[in-house]
Scaffold this motif. Structure first.
Motif, PDB file in Angstrom:
ATOM      1  N   ARG A  43       0.780  -1.115  -0.213  1.00  0.00           N
ATOM      2  CA  ARG A  43      -0.007  -0.043   0.026  1.00  0.00           C
ATOM      3  C   ARG A  43       0.823   1.373  -0.010  1.00  0.00           C
ATOM      4  O   ARG A  43       0.818   2.159   1.053  1.00  0.00           O
ATOM      5  N   LEU A  45       2.200   4.812  -0.487  1.00  0.00           N
ATOM      6  CA  LEU A  45       1.662   6.334  -0.071  1.00  0.00           C
ATOM      7  C   LEU A  45       2.314   7.119  -1.181  1.00  0.00           C
ATOM      8  O   LEU A  45       1.768   8.043  -2.014  1.00  0.00           O
ATOM      9  N   ILE A  46       3.879   7.246  -1.166  1.00  0.00           N
ATOM     10  CA  ILE A  46       4.550   8.226  -1.747  1.00  0.00           C
ATOM     11  C   ILE A  46       5.515   7.456  -2.935  1.00  0.00           C
ATOM     12  O   ILE A  46       6.240   6.605  -2.295  1.00  0.00           O
ATOM     13  N   GLN A  67      -5.345   6.183  -8.986  1.00  0.00           N
ATOM     14  CA  GLN A  67      -5.135   7.327  -8.895  1.00  0.00           C
ATOM     15  C   GLN A  67      -5.495   7.927  -7.418  1.00  0.00           C
ATOM     16  O   GLN A  67      -4.296   8.577  -7.091  1.00  0.00           O
ATOM     17  N   SER A  68      -6.265   7.465  -6.564  1.00  0.00           N
ATOM     18  CA  SER A  68      -6.641   8.045  -5.363  1.00  0.00           C
ATOM     19  C   SER A  68      -5.462   7.543  -4.139  1.00  0.00           C
ATOM     20  O   SER A  68      -5.464   7.868  -3.089  1.00  0.00           O
ATOM     21  N   SER A  69      -5.005   6.326  -4.312  1.00  0.00           N
ATOM     22  CA  SER A  69      -4.139   5.778  -3.313  1.00  0.00           C
ATOM     23  C   SER A  69      -2.790   6.139  -3.064  1.00  0.00           C
ATOM     24  O   SER A  69      -2.263   5.796  -2.185  1.00  0.00           O
ATOM     25  N   SER A  70      -2.049   6.829  -4.023  1.00  0.00           N
ATOM     26  CA  SER A  70      -0.518   7.255  -3.826  1.00  0.00           C
ATOM     27  C   SER A  70      -0.601   8.522  -4.679  1.00  0.00           C
ATOM     28  O   SER A  70      -1.375   9.038  -5.303  1.00  0.00           O
ATOM     29  N   LEU A  71       0.657   9.137  -3.955  1.00  0.00           N
ATOM     30  CA  LEU A  71       0.949  10.368  -4.751  1.00  0.00           C
ATOM     31  C   LEU A  71       2.252   9.993  -5.638  1.00  0.00           C
ATOM     32  O   LEU A  71       2.912   9.264  -5.227  1.00  0.00           O
ATOM     33  N   LEU A  73       5.095  11.532  -7.413  1.00  0.00           N
ATOM     34  CA  LEU A  73       6.144  12.652  -7.483  1.00  0.00           C
ATOM     35  C   LEU A  73       7.028  12.378  -8.809  1.00  0.00           C
ATOM     36  O   LEU A  73       7.471  11.284  -8.857  1.00  0.00           O
ATOM     37  N   LEU A 111      11.477  14.378   2.358  1.00  0.00           N
ATOM     38  CA  LEU A 111      11.361  12.584   2.161  1.00  0.00           C
ATOM     39  C   LEU A 111      12.045  11.887   2.613  1.00  0.00           C
ATOM     40  O   LEU A 111      12.256  10.598   2.269  1.00  0.00           O
ATOM     41  N   ALA A 114      10.692   8.214   3.425  1.00  0.00           N
ATOM     42  CA  ALA A 114       9.312   8.369   3.336  1.00  0.00           C
ATOM     43  C   ALA A 114       8.728   7.911   1.973  1.00  0.00           C
ATOM     44  O   ALA A 114       7.628   7.913   1.516  1.00  0.00           O
ATOM     45  N   ASP A 116       8.096   5.251  -0.496  1.00  0.00           N
ATOM     46  CA  ASP A 116       7.683   3.869  -0.844  1.00  0.00           C
ATOM     47  C   ASP A 116       8.210   2.851  -1.808  1.00  0.00           C
ATOM     48  O   ASP A 116       8.500   1.935  -1.993  1.00  0.00           O
ATOM     49  N   SER A 167      11.366   4.521   2.589  1.00  0.00           N
ATOM     50  CA  SER A 167      10.660   4.402   3.712  1.00  0.00           C
ATOM     51  C   SER A 167      11.167   2.754   4.156  1.00  0.00           C
ATOM     52  O   SER A 167      11.825   2.098   3.544  1.00  0.00           O
TER      53      SER A 167
ATOM     54  N   ASN B  39     -10.153   9.628  -1.114  1.00  0.00           N
ATOM     55  CA  ASN B  39      -9.715   8.314  -0.360  1.00  0.00           C
ATOM     56  C   ASN B  39      -9.413   8.651   1.060  1.00  0.00           C
ATOM     57  O   ASN B  39      -8.109   8.905   1.218  1.00  0.00           O
ATOM     58  N   PHE B  42      -5.966   7.079   2.433  1.00  0.00           N
ATOM     59  CA  PHE B  42      -4.689   7.805   1.827  1.00  0.00           C
ATOM     60  C   PHE B  42      -4.583   9.119   2.644  1.00  0.00           C
ATOM     61  O   PHE B  42      -3.516   9.216   2.970  1.00  0.00           O
ATOM     62  N   ARG B  49       3.092  11.900   7.452  1.00  0.00           N
ATOM     63  CA  ARG B  49       4.436  12.286   6.436  1.00  0.00           C
ATOM     64  C   ARG B  49       4.560  13.781   6.038  1.00  0.00           C
ATOM     65  O   ARG B  49       5.264  14.421   5.459  1.00  0.00           O
TER      66      ARG B  49
END
Lengths: 227, 123
Positions: A43, A45-46, A67-71, A73, A111, A114, A116, A167, B39, B42, B49
Motif C-alpha cells: 500500500r 503512499l509516496i 489514482q487516489s491511493s498514492s502520490l 511525484l 522525504l 518516506a 515507498d 521508507s 480516499n 490515503f 508524513r
C-alpha cells in the motif's frame, strides 16, 4: 495485463526534446508489472520517479496502484520533460506531480525515509565526464542518456541518497546496463547502506544488455515498524 | 500542478540553506480547483508524513481557511473531506514559492515548479 500508457499526445517536437520511451523504459514497465502484486500489498503512499522524461513509467505505476491511493511525484532536469510528464498523466487519467529539478533535489530533506516506491531510469550510456556534465547543465535531451565514466556518474549521485529516501519497507528500482558493472553497484549499496538487492528482470535489446535491479532494506532493519 | 500535498514536501535546496528552509511561501499565485476522487485511508495515512502547521499556513496563502490551527487527535470524516480538498484539489498553476531563509524564488508556471539551481547554488 496492464496496458502501456497512451503517449499519442506527444508530438514530434516533444520527442526531439524528451526521451522517447524505448526498450529500457519497457523493461522497467515489465519489471513493475511482474512486481505489481507484491507492491500493491505494501500500500505505497509516496512514489517518486527521478528523471521521469515522458512520464510513461509513472503513469503506468498510477495504473497499478490507482489514482487516489498514492502520490506520484516526478522530477526531471529537463523542463520539456516535466511538461510532457504532466500531459502524459492527464492523457492517462493519472495525476502526476512533476517538479523541474536535478535528482531528488528539493524533496530529499522532507522525504527522508518516506518514499515507498523510488524509480530511476538514469542516463546510463558511458561517455566522458565532460559530455555528461555538460548534458546535465544544459538540461536537454542528452541528459537522458549521457552517463559519464562507466555510465555511472549521474546514477552514483542518486545512489548516495537512496537509503535516506526509502521508507522502512520502501523499494527502489534502477535501470542499468551490463557495462555499468551491476555486481559492484549491488555490493557497494550493501556495504555502504545496508540495502540488499536483486536483479528482477534482464533482457538483451540490440547492442544493449539491460537489467532492472530492485533494492530494499534487509529484513532486519525493515521489520518492527507497524506504520 | 503544485498541489498543497506536494508543496508540503518541498524545501529550499540552495547550498548552505539548511535552517528555516521549509515551508516555502507562496507568492502571487493563481489557483485552479480540480475535483479528485476522495480516499479517506490515503489522507489519514499520509498525515504522518506531512507538517500540519506548514499545511495550514500554505492553505491560507492560497485562500483556504478551513483547517484548524492545531492538528486534532481525532480525524472525523468531515475533517478528512476538508483535508482532501486542501491537499488534493487546490492546484497552484502560476506564481512562485519563496524561501524564508535565503529568499530564493522558485517560479511556478503552467502548473510546474522550476526548482533548478544555478551552478554556484548546488550543494
Amino acid at each position: 495485463m496492464i496496458p502501456t500508457p497512451d503517449l499519442s499526445h506527444l508530438t514530434r517536437h516533444d520527442l526531439e526534446q524528451v526521451y522517447d520511451p524505448a526498450e529500457d523504459t519497457f523493461l522497467l514497465l515489465d519489471a513493475l508489472e511482474q512486481e505489481a502484486e507484491a507492491l500493491r500489498k505494501e500500500r505505497p503512499l509516496i512514489c517518486l520517479e527521478v528523471g521521469s522524461g515522458s512520464g510513461c513509467v509513472s503513469a503506468f505505476l498510477g495504473k497499478i496502484f490507482g489514482q487516489s491511493s498514492s502520490l506520484y511525484l516526478c522530477t526531471d532536469i529537463n523542463k520539456h520533460a516535466t511538461r510532457c510528464t504532466l500531459a502524459t498523466g492527464k492523457q492517462n487519467k493519472i495525476l502526476l506531480d512533476p517538479i523541474t529539478c536535478s535528482l531528488a533535489g528539493p524533496l530529499s530533506s522532507r522525504l527522508c525515509h518516506a518514499v515507498d516506491v523510488l524509480l530511476f531510469n538514469p542516463p546510463y550510456v558511458p561517455t566522458d565526464t565532460d559530455e555528461a556534465s555538460s548534458a546535465q547543465s544544459s538540461a536537454d535531451i542528452a541528459g537522458s542518456w549521457a552517463g559519464g565514466i562507466d555510465g555511472m556518474e549521474i546514477t552514483n549521485r542518486l545512489l548516495q541518497d537512496v537509503e535516506c529516501l526509502l521508507s522502512p519497507r520502501g523499494r527502489f528500482y534502477l535501470v542499468a546496463l551490463k557495462q555499468n558493472d551491476v555486481p559492484s553497484i549491488q555490493s557497494r549499496m550493501l556495504e555502504d547502506f545496508g540495502l540488499t538487492s536483486q536483479v528482477v528482470i534482464e533482457r538483451r535489446a540490440g547492442r544493449e544488455f539491460l537489467l532492472i535491479i530492485r533494492f530494499a532494506r534487509t529484513a532486519h532493519s525493515g521489520s518492527g515498524s507497524t506504520s | 500542478m503544485v498541489r498543497l500535498i506536494t508543496h508540503n514536501l518541498l524545501a529550499c535546496h540552495v547550498k548552505g540553506c539548511t535552517t528555516n528552509n521549509f515551508p516555502l511561501v507562496f507568492q502571487d499565485v493563481q489557483v485552479e480547483l480540480q475535483v479528485a476522487e476522495f480516499n479517506p485511508d490515503f489522507i489519514r495515512n499520509m498525515l504522518s508524513r506531512l507538517e500540519w502547521t506548514a499545511l495550514v499556513n500554505a492553505a491560507k496563502q492560497v485562500g483556504d481557511t478551513s483547517l484548524p490551527p492545531e492538528q486534532p487527535d481525532m480525524m472525523d470524516d468531515e475533517l478528512l473531506q476538508k483535508l482532501h480538498h486542501v491537499l488534493m484539489e487546490i492546484h497552484v498553476t502560476d506564481g512562485a514559492m519563496v524561501c524564508q531563509n535565503c529568499n530564493h524564488i522558485y517560479p511556478i508556471s503552467n502548473g510546474i515548479p522550476n526548482m533548478l539551481l544555478a551552478e554556484h547554488e548546488i550543494g
